[in-house]
Design an enzyme around this catalytic site. Structure first.
Site, PDB file in Angstrom:
ATOM      1  N   TYR A  80       0.832  -1.211   0.000  1.00 38.73           N
ATOM      2  CA  TYR A  80       0.000   0.000   0.000  1.00 38.73           C
ATOM      3  C   TYR A  80       0.862   1.255   0.000  1.00 38.73           C
ATOM      4  CZ  TYR A  80      -3.753   3.246   0.783  1.00 38.73           C
ATOM      5  OH  TYR A  80      -4.642   4.284   0.621  1.00 38.73           O
ATOM      6  N   THR A 133      -9.269  19.566 -24.045  1.00 44.02           N
ATOM      7  CA  THR A 133     -10.594  19.373 -23.440  1.00 44.02           C
ATOM      8  C   THR A 133     -10.551  19.243 -21.911  1.00 44.02           C
ATOM      9  OG1 THR A 133     -10.357  17.026 -23.950  1.00 44.02           O
ATOM     10  CG2 THR A 133     -11.619  18.351 -25.512  1.00 44.02           C
ATOM     11  N   ASP A 223       2.149  20.783 -19.952  1.00 42.77           N
ATOM     12  CA  ASP A 223       1.427  19.542 -20.232  1.00 42.77           C
ATOM     13  C   ASP A 223       2.410  18.684 -21.037  1.00 42.77           C
ATOM     14  OD1 ASP A 223      -0.087  17.470 -21.236  1.00 42.77           O
ATOM     15  OD2 ASP A 223      -1.886  18.690 -21.515  1.00 42.77           O
ATOM     16  N   LYS A 266       0.031   8.273 -23.334  1.00 46.87           N
ATOM     17  CA  LYS A 266       0.472   8.739 -24.656  1.00 46.87           C
ATOM     18  C   LYS A 266       1.962   8.394 -24.817  1.00 46.87           C
ATOM     19  CE  LYS A 266      -3.625  10.637 -24.255  1.00 46.87           C
ATOM     20  NZ  LYS A 266      -3.854  12.001 -23.858  1.00 46.87           N
ATOM     21  N   ARG A 390     -12.911  16.306 -33.957  1.00 48.27           N
ATOM     22  CA  ARG A 390     -12.276  17.371 -33.190  1.00 48.27           C
ATOM     23  C   ARG A 390     -12.734  18.670 -33.824  1.00 48.27           C
ATOM     24  NH1 ARG A 390     -11.866  15.837 -28.540  1.00 48.27           N
ATOM     25  NH2 ARG A 390     -10.018  14.842 -27.725  1.00 48.27           N
ATOM     26  N   PHE A 457     -18.546  15.486 -26.342  1.00 50.45           N
ATOM     27  CA  PHE A 457     -18.153  14.662 -27.503  1.00 50.45           C
ATOM     28  C   PHE A 457     -18.085  13.177 -27.158  1.00 50.45           C
ATOM     29  CE2 PHE A 457     -13.790  14.055 -26.053  1.00 50.45           C
ATOM     30  CZ  PHE A 457     -13.619  15.132 -25.194  1.00 50.45           C
TER      31      PHE A 457
HETATM   32  C1  LIG Z   1      -4.847  12.848 -23.171  1.00 46.17           C
HETATM   33  C2  LIG Z   1      -4.394  14.181 -22.796  1.00 46.17           C
HETATM   34  C3  LIG Z   1      -4.699  14.721 -21.537  1.00 46.17           C
HETATM   35  C4  LIG Z   1      -5.577  14.009 -20.516  1.00 46.17           C
HETATM   36  O1  LIG Z   1      -5.044  12.812 -20.115  1.00 46.17           O
HETATM   37  P1  LIG Z   1      -5.919  11.502 -19.770  1.00 46.17           P
HETATM   38  O2  LIG Z   1      -4.900  10.478 -19.474  1.00 46.17           O
HETATM   39  O3  LIG Z   1      -6.764  11.197 -20.967  1.00 46.17           O
HETATM   40  O4  LIG Z   1      -6.770  11.832 -18.591  1.00 46.17           O
HETATM   41  C5  LIG Z   1      -4.201  15.972 -21.248  1.00 46.17           C
HETATM   42  N1  LIG Z   1      -3.478  16.670 -22.130  1.00 46.17           N
HETATM   43  C6  LIG Z   1      -3.183  16.192 -23.360  1.00 46.17           C
HETATM   44  C7  LIG Z   1      -2.363  17.005 -24.305  1.00 46.17           C
HETATM   45  C8  LIG Z   1      -3.634  14.936 -23.727  1.00 46.17           C
HETATM   46  O5  LIG Z   1      -3.342  14.477 -24.955  1.00 46.17           O
END
Ligand SMILES: *Cc1c(COP(=O)(O)O)cnc(C)c1O
Length: 465
Positions: A80, A133, A223, A266, A390, A457
């Site tokens: 944990y 989004t 990000d 990703k 999109r 969407f």
């Molecule tokens: C997919 C994505 C997110 C959100 O991430 P999740 O794992 O789907 O919650 C945020 N920013 C970008 C640029 C993304 O491609």
């Protein structure tokens, strides 16, 4: 015509891996697909994956893991607290991204939730290089207002600027003038801007941005979801970076920022996971307190130990030049096939997807009948290929007026999962798009018959007009 000499010089590239296990694909008939898409309300998010042939809905969590990552799953330490896999992950994030502190999260939006809650107060403004989004929604839910400060070129699908993800510094300065620096807790910058077509930010841009923000005491958060793809473009296109490794470029870029959130689904080649990393110890204390409320203990954040291990290994694979080159070049291969047939797509070709320009393809349809949503549905009916909208549906409604936001880009995204499909699949996809393109005049558009309140969407339903 090619001369013999040119032909002899030709050198193909190939995927830098071989296949050890296969997953059979299901083929369907056109009547079956007509029925499936009608049942799904003409929304490709509502299709069953069993009814899909080639799935280009998203590259999120759809990567093929390597044999090393699968081996990593067997090394899960499901304690944990204080799992060994957490420390492995923390070390890799420090090594490759350079931030001091990290908390794991179940996926990207979990991290966005925490950073937005930790830093944004009611009435704040958060500038960013085009919205994403979930990012924007979490900023709004925390009381902030998102302001788009991307360069104008990003909104023009035919403009071939090499760094269309760049921030327009004049727009940032104007916002600071208008609302005051104390109303801007941080600027949120995304590496390769998804909604602009997978377009990168240059190192020069982030460096200048940092200087500008420093003058006003504004933080810069990244990000980092697709930052490794961004690093590939910097190496390819930016003066002075040709001889630098992907890892070096990544580290330098992150060095201009105060922290980052990550959807590991990703770049990092895993099916689930994410993290939030920062340099400021006070911010770290805030987020490690929030993570236990919303995600899980700060040493697992909603992930199993084994998933953290696969993720830690994924980071080291994702920064390999051969990997990232094959990833980006496969996307480019598909894009170039479409360009050869003069099918309108966003240019330059981005890192993770091909974006069909639905306003150009369905030029006879107004945006109010959802051209991109229609095009994605027609592509599925033709061939069983699943893409996503999109455009106006993804853009949602204005938080103040309640009217549809009318984005300049109305696109269908063909997103390529990492290490999953071959070049032959790309050929099949290109031919299917061509078929639908040739029949473009027959399209009539859709009307929305069900609209959810948030991120519509994903679950909206439509009928053919
Ligand atoms: C997919 C994505 C997110 C959100 O991430 P999740 O794992 O789907 O919650 C945020 N920013 C970008 C640029 C993304 O491609």
């Amino acid at each position: 015509m090619q001369t013999m000499g040119q032909q002899q010089k030709r050198r193909s590239w190939a995927e830098p891996y071989k296949i050890k296990m296969v997953e059979p694909l299901k083929m369907t008939s056109r009547p079956e697909r007509e029925k499936a898409i009608a049942e799904a309300g003409y929304n490709t998010f509502l299709l069953r994956s069993d009814d899909v042939y080639i799935d280009l809905l998203t590259d999120s969590g759809t990567s093929a893991m390597s044999d090393r990552q699968w081996a990593g799953l067997m090394m899960g330490d499901e304690a944990y607290a204080g799992s060994r896999n957490f420390y492995d992950l923390e070390e890799k994030v420090r090594q490759y991204y350079g931030y001091r502190f990290m908390v794991p999260t179940h996926q990207g939006r979990g991290a966005e939730h925490l950073i937005s809650k930790a830093l944004i107060s009611d009435g704040d403004f958060i500038p960013g290089n085009m919205y994403f989004t979930t990012t924007r929604l979490h900023q709004e839910l925390a009381g902030g207002t998102f302001v788009d400060v991307i360069i104008d070129e990003a909104h023009d699908p035919q403009n071939s600027h090499p760094f269309k993800g760049n921030v327009d510094l004049a727009k940032v300065a104007a916002l600071i003038d208008r609302v005051g620096a104390d109303k801007i807790p941080y600027l949120s910058i995304a590496g390769t801007v998804n909604m602009a077509g997978g377009q990168p930010v240059s190192m020069a841009n982030v460096r200048e941005l940092r200087t500008l923000l420093n003058r006003h005491g504004i933080k810069l958060y990244l990000d980092a979801t697709r930052m490794i793809e961004n690093a590939y473009f910097i190496k390819e296109r930016e003066e002075g970076y040709q001889d630098r490794t992907i890892a070096e470029i990544l580290l330098e870029f992150c060095n201009y920022t105060d922290g980052a959130w990550m959807s590991a689904k990703k770049d990092h080649l895993v099916n689930i996971g994410g993290w939030l990393a920062v340099n400021d110890e006070a911010v770290f204390q805030k987020i490690s307190n929030l993570v236990v409320i919303y995600e899980g203990l700060h040493t697992y954040g909603g992930m199993a130990g084994r998933d953290m291990q696969a993720l830690a290994i994924g980071i080291t694979e994702a920064v390999q030049y051969d990997h990232i080159r094959a990833r980006v070049e496969q996307v480019r291969y598909l894009g170039n096939l479409l360009l050869d047939w003069s099918i309108p797509i966003v240019r330059p070709i981005g890192s993770h997807a091909i974006f069909l320009d639905a306003l150009a393809i369905y030029s006879h349809l107004p945006q109010e009948v959802f051209p991109a949503q229609s095009l994605a549905a027609e592509l599925y009916v033709d061939s069983g290929i699943r893409a996503m909208e999109r455009g106006i549906v993804s853009a949602g409604r204005d938080a103040q007026t309640g009217a549809h936001r009318l984005p300049k880009l109305e696109l269908v995204r063909l997103t390529i999962p990492r290490r999953v499909y071959t070049q032959s699949h790309m050929d099949v996809v290109a031919e299917a798009v061509k078929e639908v393109y040739d029949k473009r005049k027959e399209a009539t558009g859709l009307k929305m018959v069900y609209e959810p309140e948030y991120l519509r969407f994903f679950q909206a339903r439509f009928e053919r007009l």
